[in-house]
Write a protein that holds these residues in place. Structure first.
Motif, PDB file in Angstrom:
ATOM      1  N   VAL A 257     -52.195 -68.169  -2.491  1.00  0.00           N
ATOM      2  CA  VAL A 257     -51.007 -67.377  -2.771  1.00  0.00           C
ATOM      3  C   VAL A 257     -49.764 -68.214  -2.460  1.00  0.00           C
ATOM      4  O   VAL A 257     -49.746 -68.992  -1.496  1.00  0.00           O
ATOM      5  CB  VAL A 257     -51.013 -66.079  -1.935  1.00  0.00           C
ATOM      6  N   THR A 258     -48.748 -68.075  -3.301  1.00  0.00           N
ATOM      7  CA  THR A 258     -47.496 -68.790  -3.094  1.00  0.00           C
ATOM      8  C   THR A 258     -46.587 -67.952  -2.190  1.00  0.00           C
ATOM      9  O   THR A 258     -46.320 -66.782  -2.486  1.00  0.00           O
ATOM     10  CB  THR A 258     -46.790 -69.061  -4.430  1.00  0.00           C
ATOM     11  N   VAL A 259     -46.118 -68.559  -1.120  1.00  0.00           N
ATOM     12  CA  VAL A 259     -45.251 -67.858  -0.172  1.00  0.00           C
ATOM     13  C   VAL A 259     -44.093 -68.770   0.220  1.00  0.00           C
ATOM     14  O   VAL A 259     -44.109 -69.971  -0.031  1.00  0.00           O
ATOM     15  CB  VAL A 259     -46.022 -67.434   1.100  1.00  0.00           C
ATOM     16  N   ILE A 260     -43.107 -68.144   0.846  1.00  0.00           N
ATOM     17  CA  ILE A 260     -42.027 -68.899   1.480  1.00  0.00           C
ATOM     18  C   ILE A 260     -42.203 -68.736   2.987  1.00  0.00           C
ATOM     19  O   ILE A 260     -42.209 -67.613   3.494  1.00  0.00           O
ATOM     20  CB  ILE A 260     -40.655 -68.381   1.028  1.00  0.00           C
ATOM     21  N   ARG A 261     -42.372 -69.819   3.690  1.00  0.00           N
ATOM     22  CA  ARG A 261     -42.623 -69.762   5.131  1.00  0.00           C
ATOM     23  C   ARG A 261     -41.444 -70.341   5.895  1.00  0.00           C
ATOM     24  O   ARG A 261     -40.651 -71.131   5.362  1.00  0.00           O
ATOM     25  CB  ARG A 261     -43.870 -70.554   5.488  1.00  0.00           C
ATOM     26  N   ASP A 262     -41.345 -69.953   7.159  1.00  0.00           N
ATOM     27  CA  ASP A 262     -40.332 -70.485   8.058  1.00  0.00           C
ATOM     28  C   ASP A 262     -40.963 -71.613   8.872  1.00  0.00           C
ATOM     29  O   ASP A 262     -41.911 -71.374   9.628  1.00  0.00           O
ATOM     30  CB  ASP A 262     -39.829 -69.382   8.987  1.00  0.00           C
ATOM     31  N   PRO A 263     -40.482 -72.858   8.721  1.00  0.00           N
ATOM     32  CA  PRO A 263     -41.076 -73.962   9.478  1.00  0.00           C
ATOM     33  C   PRO A 263     -41.026 -73.752  10.995  1.00  0.00           C
ATOM     34  O   PRO A 263     -41.895 -74.255  11.719  1.00  0.00           O
ATOM     35  CB  PRO A 263     -40.231 -75.179   9.067  1.00  0.00           C
ATOM     36  N   GLU A 264     -40.032 -73.006  11.476  1.00  0.00           N
ATOM     37  CA  GLU A 264     -39.900 -72.754  12.907  1.00  0.00           C
ATOM     38  C   GLU A 264     -40.773 -71.589  13.375  1.00  0.00           C
ATOM     39  O   GLU A 264     -40.911 -71.367  14.580  1.00  0.00           O
ATOM     40  CB  GLU A 264     -38.440 -72.480  13.266  1.00  0.00           C
ATOM     41  N   GLY A 265     -41.323 -70.829  12.443  1.00  0.00           N
ATOM     42  CA  GLY A 265     -42.203 -69.727  12.808  1.00  0.00           C
ATOM     43  C   GLY A 265     -41.501 -68.515  13.380  1.00  0.00           C
ATOM     44  O   GLY A 265     -42.134 -67.709  14.069  1.00  0.00           O
ATOM     45  N   LEU A 266     -40.213 -68.343  13.101  1.00  0.00           N
ATOM     46  CA  LEU A 266     -39.487 -67.196  13.644  1.00  0.00           C
ATOM     47  C   LEU A 266     -39.852 -65.901  12.924  1.00  0.00           C
ATOM     48  O   LEU A 266     -40.000 -64.852  13.555  1.00  0.00           O
ATOM     49  CB  LEU A 266     -37.982 -67.436  13.561  1.00  0.00           C
ATOM     50  N   VAL A 267     -39.976 -65.961  11.596  1.00  0.00           N
ATOM     51  CA  VAL A 267     -40.289 -64.770  10.806  1.00  0.00           C
ATOM     52  C   VAL A 267     -41.574 -64.995  10.019  1.00  0.00           C
ATOM     53  O   VAL A 267     -42.011 -66.124   9.815  1.00  0.00           O
ATOM     54  CB  VAL A 267     -39.119 -64.415   9.849  1.00  0.00           C
ATOM     55  N   ASP A 268     -42.166 -63.888   9.579  1.00  0.00           N
ATOM     56  CA  ASP A 268     -43.406 -63.947   8.803  1.00  0.00           C
ATOM     57  C   ASP A 268     -43.178 -64.596   7.446  1.00  0.00           C
ATOM     58  O   ASP A 268     -42.069 -64.541   6.902  1.00  0.00           O
ATOM     59  CB  ASP A 268     -43.959 -62.533   8.591  1.00  0.00           C
ATOM     60  N   PRO A 269     -44.225 -65.190   6.880  1.00  0.00           N
ATOM     61  CA  PRO A 269     -44.111 -65.665   5.494  1.00  0.00           C
ATOM     62  C   PRO A 269     -43.965 -64.479   4.543  1.00  0.00           C
ATOM     63  O   PRO A 269     -44.481 -63.393   4.799  1.00  0.00           O
ATOM     64  CB  PRO A 269     -45.436 -66.409   5.274  1.00  0.00           C
ATOM     65  N   ARG A 270     -43.266 -64.709   3.465  1.00  0.00           N
ATOM     66  CA  ARG A 270     -43.022 -63.640   2.491  1.00  0.00           C
ATOM     67  C   ARG A 270     -43.290 -64.154   1.083  1.00  0.00           C
ATOM     68  O   ARG A 270     -43.212 -65.357   0.815  1.00  0.00           O
ATOM     69  CB  ARG A 270     -41.568 -63.162   2.573  1.00  0.00           C
ATOM     70  N   LEU A 271     -43.566 -63.199   0.187  1.00  0.00           N
ATOM     71  CA  LEU A 271     -43.679 -63.546  -1.220  1.00  0.00           C
ATOM     72  C   LEU A 271     -42.302 -63.931  -1.748  1.00  0.00           C
ATOM     73  O   LEU A 271     -41.287 -63.391  -1.295  1.00  0.00           O
ATOM     74  CB  LEU A 271     -44.232 -62.367  -2.015  1.00  0.00           C
ATOM     75  N   PRO A 272     -42.222 -64.865  -2.690  1.00  0.00           N
ATOM     76  CA  PRO A 272     -40.913 -65.301  -3.197  1.00  0.00           C
ATOM     77  C   PRO A 272     -40.053 -64.146  -3.718  1.00  0.00           C
ATOM     78  O   PRO A 272     -38.831 -64.152  -3.545  1.00  0.00           O
ATOM     79  CB  PRO A 272     -41.281 -66.277  -4.324  1.00  0.00           C
ATOM     80  N   ASP A 273     -40.679 -63.149  -4.353  1.00  0.00           N
ATOM     81  CA  ASP A 273     -39.903 -62.031  -4.883  1.00  0.00           C
ATOM     82  C   ASP A 273     -39.304 -61.157  -3.787  1.00  0.00           C
ATOM     83  O   ASP A 273     -38.372 -60.384  -4.044  1.00  0.00           O
ATOM     84  CB  ASP A 273     -40.788 -61.164  -5.787  1.00  0.00           C
ATOM     85  N   ASP A 274     -39.843 -61.240  -2.568  1.00  0.00           N
ATOM     86  CA  ASP A 274     -39.338 -60.419  -1.463  1.00  0.00           C
ATOM     87  C   ASP A 274     -38.150 -61.057  -0.753  1.00  0.00           C
ATOM     88  O   ASP A 274     -37.535 -60.419   0.100  1.00  0.00           O
ATOM     89  CB  ASP A 274     -40.454 -60.171  -0.439  1.00  0.00           C
ATOM     90  N   VAL A 275     -37.859 -62.308  -1.082  1.00  0.00           N
ATOM     91  CA  VAL A 275     -36.733 -63.009  -0.445  1.00  0.00           C
ATOM     92  C   VAL A 275     -35.566 -62.985  -1.428  1.00  0.00           C
ATOM     93  O   VAL A 275     -35.415 -63.853  -2.272  1.00  0.00           O
ATOM     94  CB  VAL A 275     -37.119 -64.458  -0.069  1.00  0.00           C
ATOM     95  N   ASP A 276     -34.763 -61.969  -1.318  1.00  0.00           N
ATOM     96  CA  ASP A 276     -33.653 -61.745  -2.251  1.00  0.00           C
ATOM     97  C   ASP A 276     -32.409 -61.416  -1.443  1.00  0.00           C
ATOM     98  O   ASP A 276     -32.222 -60.277  -1.006  1.00  0.00           O
ATOM     99  CB  ASP A 276     -34.002 -60.613  -3.213  1.00  0.00           C
TER     100      ASP A 276
END
Length: 233
Positions: A156-175
């Motif tokens: 699955v394609t996700v957007i992750r935070d390299p610092e691990g502060l927030v959960d990974p999210r689907l690209p469509d959820d990052v708006d």
């Protein structure tokens, strides 16, 4: 109209709004990061939300808030502000420093909520664990009875935070624009309710009847005697 709107901006309403906004921001900062799992974040989030009403009531201590009903309405609306703050936090972080990766599901967990809600542990292409969990699968819709589900080994394609502060999210959820719009709507509704709740009550007009004096009483007695004489005659 401008003068009337200006009167709505009062010190007590501004104090209510400040308290509810600060507490909602703190609640969003508590719920959004990976410190607490999404399915168990409801309990601490609800506690923080209830503390917002307590803090707003204490603003008027030792007196009771003049418009408690409207204050409770503002508090209920601040629940939307709390969720909007959480959404704004993870969206801001992922847009600022997020990385788009093709992740692999390493574990599937059923949450503690009522019904079926799956959470996915992920690993990046190098096999390194991605902090947090993915709470939605691509193509899933809120309220749908047959949502697609991922399984161990699925990609699955996700957007992750390299610092691990927030959960990974689907690209469509990052708006970002959508998150800002939702926050502004929730803030505006809360602000209007706070300003209405902070308006002072209108003073009650008490009409007092004049006390009877001895002269007034004697005059009424003479009139009653005169009427009786006229009826007898």
């Amino acid at each position: 109209m401008l003068i009337r709107n200006f009167r709505l901006v009062n010190q007590l309403g501004a104090a209510y709004l400040a308290v509810l906004t600060v507490v909602s921001a703190l609640g969003g900062a508590l719920v959004a990061p990976t410190w607490i799992r999404t399915d168990v974040a409801t309990v601490p989030g609800t506690i923080v939300w209830c503390l917002a009403l307590v803090a707003a009531v204490l603003v008027t201590a030792p007196a009771q808030p003049p418009r408690m009903g409207l204050l409770c309405l503002a508090w209920l609306l601040s629940g939307l502000l709390l969720f909007a703050s959480a959404m704004g936090l993870y969206t801001t972080v992922l847009e600022a420093r997020g990385e788009r990766v093709e992740a692999t599901v390493t574990q599937v967990r059923d949450g503690t909520e009522k019904g079926r809600h799956l959470y996915y542990a992920l690993a990046d292409p190098e096999g390194t664990h991605i902090p947090g969990e993915l709470g939605a699968w691509p193509g899933a819709e809120i309220g749908a009875s047959h949502n697609p589900e991922g399984e161990v080994g699925a990609r699955v394609t996700v957007i992750r935070d390299p610092e691990g502060l927030v959960d990974p999210r689907l690209p469509d959820d990052v708006d970002g624009p959508s998150a800002m719009f939702i926050w502004l709507v929730a803030f505006t509704m809360t602000a209007v309710a706070c300003m209405l709740a902070g308006r002072p009550l209108k003073p009650r007009v008490v009409v007092r009847q004049p006390r009877e004096t001895s002269e007034t009483g004697r005059s009424r007695a003479r009139r009653r005697r005169r009427k009786r004489r006229l009826r007898r005659s």
